[in-house]
Design a protein around this motif. Structure first.
Motif, PDB file in Angstrom:
ATOM      1  N   ALA A 134       0.828  -1.209   0.000  1.00 14.35           N
ATOM      2  CA  ALA A 134       0.000   0.000   0.000  1.00 14.35           C
ATOM      3  C   ALA A 134       0.863   1.261   0.000  1.00 14.35           C
ATOM      4  O   ALA A 134       0.520   2.265  -0.638  1.00 14.35           O
ATOM      5  CB  ALA A 134      -0.922  -0.014   1.213  1.00 14.35           C
ATOM      6  N   LEU A 135       1.990   1.215   0.710  1.00 18.33           N
ATOM      7  CA  LEU A 135       2.890   2.363   0.732  1.00 18.33           C
ATOM      8  C   LEU A 135       3.474   2.654  -0.648  1.00 18.33           C
ATOM      9  O   LEU A 135       3.665   3.814  -1.030  1.00 18.33           O
ATOM     10  CB  LEU A 135       4.026   2.120   1.735  1.00 18.33           C
ATOM     11  N   SER A 136       3.755   1.597  -1.395  1.00 18.42           N
ATOM     12  CA  SER A 136       4.328   1.786  -2.737  1.00 18.42           C
ATOM     13  C   SER A 136       3.333   2.420  -3.700  1.00 18.42           C
ATOM     14  O   SER A 136       3.729   2.958  -4.741  1.00 18.42           O
ATOM     15  CB  SER A 136       4.804   0.443  -3.292  1.00 18.42           C
ATOM     16  N   ALA A 137       2.037   2.348  -3.372  1.00 18.85           N
ATOM     17  CA  ALA A 137       1.008   2.913  -4.253  1.00 18.85           C
ATOM     18  C   ALA A 137       0.751   4.398  -3.983  1.00 18.85           C
ATOM     19  O   ALA A 137       0.026   5.045  -4.739  1.00 18.85           O
ATOM     20  CB  ALA A 137      -0.298   2.131  -4.096  1.00 18.85           C
ATOM     21  N   HIS A 152       0.242  13.190   7.537  1.00 21.58           N
ATOM     22  CA  HIS A 152      -0.700  13.751   6.570  1.00 21.58           C
ATOM     23  C   HIS A 152      -0.727  13.034   5.223  1.00 21.58           C
ATOM     24  O   HIS A 152      -1.645  13.271   4.424  1.00 21.58           O
ATOM     25  CB  HIS A 152      -0.387  15.234   6.346  1.00 21.58           C
ATOM     26  N   ILE A 153       0.242  12.154   4.965  1.00 21.07           N
ATOM     27  CA  ILE A 153       0.273  11.456   3.677  1.00 21.07           C
ATOM     28  C   ILE A 153       0.286   9.939   3.864  1.00 21.07           C
ATOM     29  O   ILE A 153      -0.574   9.224   3.333  1.00 21.07           O
ATOM     30  CB  ILE A 153       1.496  11.896   2.841  1.00 21.07           C
ATOM     31  N   THR A 154       1.261   9.454   4.638  1.00 16.82           N
ATOM     32  CA  THR A 154       1.428   8.009   4.775  1.00 16.82           C
ATOM     33  C   THR A 154       0.243   7.361   5.481  1.00 16.82           C
ATOM     34  O   THR A 154      -0.354   6.403   4.971  1.00 16.82           O
ATOM     35  CB  THR A 154       2.722   7.678   5.537  1.00 16.82           C
ATOM     36  N   LEU A 155      -0.107   7.852   6.656  1.00 17.45           N
ATOM     37  CA  LEU A 155      -1.199   7.245   7.426  1.00 17.45           C
ATOM     38  C   LEU A 155      -2.553   7.346   6.711  1.00 17.45           C
ATOM     39  O   LEU A 155      -3.289   6.356   6.662  1.00 17.45           O
ATOM     40  CB  LEU A 155      -1.272   7.875   8.820  1.00 17.45           C
ATOM     41  N   PRO A 156      -2.926   8.506   6.137  1.00 12.40           N
ATOM     42  CA  PRO A 156      -4.181   8.531   5.365  1.00 12.40           C
ATOM     43  C   PRO A 156      -4.171   7.587   4.168  1.00 12.40           C
ATOM     44  O   PRO A 156      -5.201   7.015   3.812  1.00 12.40           O
ATOM     45  CB  PRO A 156      -4.280   9.996   4.909  1.00 12.40           C
ATOM     46  N   GLY A 157      -2.997   7.408   3.558  1.00  9.26           N
ATOM     47  CA  GLY A 157      -2.899   6.477   2.435  1.00  9.26           C
ATOM     48  C   GLY A 157      -3.078   5.023   2.846  1.00  9.26           C
ATOM     49  O   GLY A 157      -3.552   4.193   2.067  1.00  9.26           O
ATOM     50  N   PHE A 183      -5.898  -0.445   6.392  1.00  8.21           N
ATOM     51  CA  PHE A 183      -5.947  -0.669   7.838  1.00  8.21           C
ATOM     52  C   PHE A 183      -7.365  -1.011   8.282  1.00  8.21           C
ATOM     53  O   PHE A 183      -7.570  -1.933   9.087  1.00  8.21           O
ATOM     54  CB  PHE A 183      -5.436   0.578   8.562  1.00  8.21           C
ATOM     55  N   VAL A 184      -8.340  -0.289   7.780  1.00 10.94           N
ATOM     56  CA  VAL A 184      -9.733  -0.511   8.184  1.00 10.94           C
ATOM     57  C   VAL A 184     -10.222  -1.874   7.736  1.00 10.94           C
ATOM     58  O   VAL A 184     -10.881  -2.596   8.501  1.00 10.94           O
ATOM     59  CB  VAL A 184     -10.635   0.609   7.619  1.00 10.94           C
ATOM     60  N   ASN A 193     -18.219  -3.638  10.146  1.00 12.78           N
ATOM     61  CA  ASN A 193     -18.299  -3.074   8.795  1.00 12.78           C
ATOM     62  C   ASN A 193     -19.305  -1.923   8.760  1.00 12.78           C
ATOM     63  O   ASN A 193     -19.052  -0.882   8.138  1.00 12.78           O
ATOM     64  CB  ASN A 193     -18.693  -4.149   7.798  1.00 12.78           C
ATOM     65  N   TRP A 194     -20.433  -2.077   9.465  1.00 11.78           N
ATOM     66  CA  TRP A 194     -21.453  -1.020   9.506  1.00 11.78           C
ATOM     67  C   TRP A 194     -20.907   0.228  10.195  1.00 11.78           C
ATOM     68  O   TRP A 194     -21.107   1.352   9.720  1.00 11.78           O
ATOM     69  CB  TRP A 194     -22.684  -1.542  10.239  1.00 11.78           C
ATOM     70  N   ILE A 195     -20.216   0.030  11.310  1.00  9.96           N
ATOM     71  CA  ILE A 195     -19.633   1.162  12.034  1.00  9.96           C
ATOM     72  C   ILE A 195     -18.586   1.875  11.174  1.00  9.96           C
ATOM     73  O   ILE A 195     -18.527   3.110  11.127  1.00  9.96           O
ATOM     74  CB  ILE A 195     -19.011   0.688  13.359  1.00  9.96           C
ATOM     75  N   SER A 196     -17.751   1.091  10.477  1.00 12.24           N
ATOM     76  CA  SER A 196     -16.731   1.682   9.614  1.00 12.24           C
ATOM     77  C   SER A 196     -17.356   2.493   8.487  1.00 12.24           C
ATOM     78  O   SER A 196     -16.871   3.573   8.142  1.00 12.24           O
ATOM     79  CB  SER A 196     -15.837   0.577   9.036  1.00 12.24           C
ATOM     80  N   ARG A 197     -18.436   1.975   7.923  1.00 21.42           N
ATOM     81  CA  ARG A 197     -19.137   2.714   6.872  1.00 21.42           C
ATOM     82  C   ARG A 197     -19.692   4.040   7.395  1.00 21.42           C
ATOM     83  O   ARG A 197     -19.656   5.059   6.694  1.00 21.42           O
ATOM     84  CB  ARG A 197     -20.291   1.859   6.315  1.00 21.42           C
ATOM     85  N   LYS A 198     -20.213   4.012   8.609  1.00 19.32           N
ATOM     86  CA  LYS A 198     -20.786   5.228   9.182  1.00 19.32           C
ATOM     87  C   LYS A 198     -19.717   6.269   9.507  1.00 19.32           C
ATOM     88  O   LYS A 198     -19.933   7.471   9.343  1.00 19.32           O
ATOM     89  CB  LYS A 198     -21.562   4.872  10.454  1.00 19.32           C
ATOM     90  N   LEU A 199     -18.551   5.809   9.969  1.00 17.09           N
ATOM     91  CA  LEU A 199     -17.518   6.733  10.428  1.00 17.09           C
ATOM     92  C   LEU A 199     -16.683   7.314   9.294  1.00 17.09           C
ATOM     93  O   LEU A 199     -16.441   8.521   9.252  1.00 17.09           O
ATOM     94  CB  LEU A 199     -16.609   6.034  11.447  1.00 17.09           C
ATOM     95  N   ASN A 200     -16.198   6.461   8.372  1.00 22.11           N
ATOM     96  CA  ASN A 200     -15.284   6.971   7.329  1.00 22.11           C
ATOM     97  C   ASN A 200     -15.611   6.455   5.935  1.00 22.11           C
ATOM     98  O   ASN A 200     -14.782   6.570   5.032  1.00 22.11           O
ATOM     99  CB  ASN A 200     -13.834   6.649   7.678  1.00 22.11           C
ATOM    100  N   ASN A 201     -16.788   5.851   5.770  1.00 20.84           N
ATOM    101  CA  ASN A 201     -17.244   5.382   4.446  1.00 20.84           C
ATOM    102  C   ASN A 201     -16.282   4.387   3.817  1.00 20.84           C
ATOM    103  O   ASN A 201     -16.105   4.335   2.601  1.00 20.84           O
ATOM    104  CB  ASN A 201     -17.437   6.564   3.501  1.00 20.84           C
ATOM    105  N   THR A 202     -15.651   3.561   4.645  1.00 18.42           N
ATOM    106  CA  THR A 202     -14.741   2.517   4.180  1.00 18.42           C
ATOM    107  C   THR A 202     -15.157   1.201   4.785  1.00 18.42           C
ATOM    108  O   THR A 202     -15.442   1.130   5.984  1.00 18.42           O
ATOM    109  CB  THR A 202     -13.291   2.821   4.577  1.00 18.42           C
ATOM    110  N   GLY A 203     -15.211   0.136   3.982  1.00 19.15           N
ATOM    111  CA  GLY A 203     -15.602  -1.154   4.500  1.00 19.15           C
ATOM    112  C   GLY A 203     -15.370  -2.260   3.484  1.00 19.15           C
ATOM    113  O   GLY A 203     -14.869  -2.016   2.384  1.00 19.15           O
ATOM    114  N   LEU A 204     -15.753  -3.476   3.855  1.00 20.89           N
ATOM    115  CA  LEU A 204     -15.599  -4.601   2.953  1.00 20.89           C
ATOM    116  C   LEU A 204     -16.650  -4.592   1.852  1.00 20.89           C
ATOM    117  O   LEU A 204     -16.415  -5.097   0.768  1.00 20.89           O
ATOM    118  CB  LEU A 204     -15.700  -5.922   3.750  1.00 20.89           C
ATOM    119  N   TRP A 205     -17.826  -4.049   2.137  1.00 24.94           N
ATOM    120  CA  TRP A 205     -18.886  -3.976   1.131  1.00 24.94           C
ATOM    121  C   TRP A 205     -19.730  -2.729   1.375  1.00 24.94           C
ATOM    122  O   TRP A 205     -19.624  -2.090   2.378  1.00 24.94           O
ATOM    123  CB  TRP A 205     -19.764  -5.230   1.160  1.00 24.94           C
TER     124      TRP A 205
END
Length: 317
Positions: A200-203, A225-230, A235-236, A305-317
């Motif tokens: 992921a870091l290489s991307a 500001h760059i590595t961790l957000p990337g 991570f999620v 997954n539901w909580i992740s979607r609510k918090l940062n709009n990232t999840g498995l589906w």
């Protein structure tokens, strides 16, 4: 009239769907051929065995088979929840999983961030190779090494004795089991876990780092500001998968390390199922315990997954 046209368009689209799938299979036939073994694996070893879960609601008799065994409903679940070992195995499973999640899950991320800051390529490759190696060693050998290291005359006790401490066979002490289990997990899998984060870091676009440098940002600001957000989406997703396995401590390592004197802190649901099912031949009861464990894990995956979607709009589906 508009609703009628919309309904017709949906029906037309649905009727064309099998045809579109067939065309795609012809067009990408080699990709589907590569996918076939994977599908067969999951169907044969993951979905087909789910039929056998109904013995959790039966008094299973191997002579009568699954279909011929008598139904007992929720009797085995009631016996488990009311049994003397329920809270022990539930607590141990939860505690070991939480310790592994708190201390073990972030470890590969931290190592990946450290390796990302290393400029010496030879040193970086050497560290990666050394940390990868334990993942490829047989679990039986790993557990044998752990027993040797933690024995009264092992290297860990040598260090303790050097500083004036007392020697003790650690795997015979209930208070040490969770620490040994989780720390050895970190040692065994930290290197392998960094692979995904390093990929992921290489991307991440290098121009972002250049822009940060121009704005006066140092290595710490670049990481924040760059590595961790990337790395956040990866991570999620990994966190959701790990939360889904929070009640599934592998019985293999537990069985290789525990003994009756440490059952109070080491006996987990999977090892309990192993003893009850394969050693005591209580197949229906052990199946009920395993089914309870699977339902809890499924609920945790859906919830996280539901909580992740609510918090940062990232999840498995």
């Amino acid at each position: 009239m508009a609703q009628l046209k919309l309904g017709r368009s949906k029906v037309t689209h649905a009727s064309r769907l099998p045809l579109n799938i067939a065309k795609d299979m012809v067009k990408n036939k080699y990709l589907y051929m590569m996918l076939t073994p994977v599908l067969l694996y999951f169907i044969i070893f993951h979905y087909f065995p789910m039929y056998g879960s109904i013995i959790a609601f039966k008094d299973f008799n191997p002579r009568l088979g699954i279909g011929g065994s008598a139904w007992v409903g929720l009797e085995h679940f009631k016996d488990f929840f009311g049994g003397m070992y329920f809270w022990r195995v539930f607590k141990n499973t939860l505690m070991i999983s939480l310790y592994d999640l708190i201390f073990g899950f972030p470890a590969p991320l931290i190592l990946a961030l450290l390796l990302n800051e290393v400029k010496n390529a030879l040193f970086k490759r050497s560290v990666q190779t050394i940390t990868y190696l334990p993942h490829f060693i047989s679990l039986v050998i790993i557990c044998g090494m752990i027993k040797d290291f933690t024995s009264s005359d092992g290297v860990i006790n040598d260090i303790i004795a050097f500083f004036g401490g007392e020697r003790v066979t650690m795997l015979l002490e209930p208070s040490f089991f969770r620490t040994i289990f989780v720390s050895s997990n970190i040692w065994q899998h930290i290197g392998w876990g960094t692979i995904i984060y390093l990929a992921a870091l290489s991307a991440i676009d290098l121009e972002q780092y250049e822009a940060c440098k121009i704005d006066g940002g140092g290595r710490w600001k670049q990481m924040l500001h760059i590595t961790l957000p990337g790395l956040l989406p990866v991570f999620v997703i990994l966190l959701i998968l790990n939360i889904g396995r929070i009640m599934s401590v592998g019985f293999e390592k537990v069985i290789l390390l525990y003994n009756p004197t440490t059952y109070v802190t080491s006996d987990v649901i999977s090892s309990y199922v192993y003893r009850i099912g394969l050693q005591d031949f209580q197949f229906s009861f052990s199946s009920a315990v395993g089914l309870f464990n699977s339902v809890i894990n499924f609920a945790l995956v859906i919830g996280s997954n539901w909580i992740s979607r609510k918090l940062n709009n990232t999840g498995l589906w």
